[in-house]
Design a protein around this motif. Structure first.
Motif: not given
Length: 171
Positions: A17, A21, A66, A70, A132, A136
């Motif tokens: 991840e 990212f 994203f 991601t 970040f 998430r």
């Protein structure tokens, strides 16, 4: 699944991840800095104004990266909520990013092309840590608990099958 192998699997997923990212983030930084410098050179905009425009363009670029690279495996329910939260946390990140540039340019009077780029980059770095964590945690959430438990059960069953040796009874 033993605790150690479960921890190893989670660490591997986290590393993956972070790498994804990072790929989107590095591309977004490139977009951000390119637009910032083009605006500064071609329009004569003040540093923070050019930076805000560049940040908004890179936020849109990053959302697409994203969502479709991601975090493509994450829950897609509630797209309006996702976009709203992404925008909210991105704006906080934009305040962090451009606040660093603002303090350097107008508070410390470091207003050269080099210092503008250094503090723009520093602001991006600080804001990236916040982004970040927030993306998430709040925006691109994992699948709901039932789906996660089902996936873990499948992995556990597969691991048990791999550990069974011929001639030994199944646990």
């Amino acid at each position: 699944m033993s605790r150690l192998s479960a921890l190893h699997a989670r660490a591997r997923l986290l590393y993956r991840e972070i790498a994804k990212f990072g790929v989107v983030g590095i591309a977004g930084i490139g977009v951000n800095l390119l637009i910032f410098n083009v605006l500064r050179w071609t329009t004569g905009l003040q540093p923070v104004r050019a930076s805000v425009i560049a940040t908004v363009v890179s936020i849109v670029f990053n959302y697409v990266g994203f969502r479709y690279f991601t975090y493509r495996d994450r829950d897609r329910g509630g797209r309006g909520r996702e976009i709203g939260l992404f925008t909210f946390f991105s704006l906080i990140g934009a305040l962090i990013e451009n606040g660093v540039l603002y303090v350097a340019t107008y508070g410390m009077h470091w207003d050269s092309t080099l210092s503008n780029n250094v503090f723009k980059f520093l602001g991006i770095g600080i804001a990236t840590l916040f982004r970040f964590w927030s993306y998430r945690t709040w925006v691109f959430r994992t699948l709901d608990g039932a789906a996660t438990e089902q996936a873990e059960a499948i992995l556990t069953d597969a691991e048990r099958g791999a550990q069974i040796r011929p001639g030994r009874p199944r646990p």
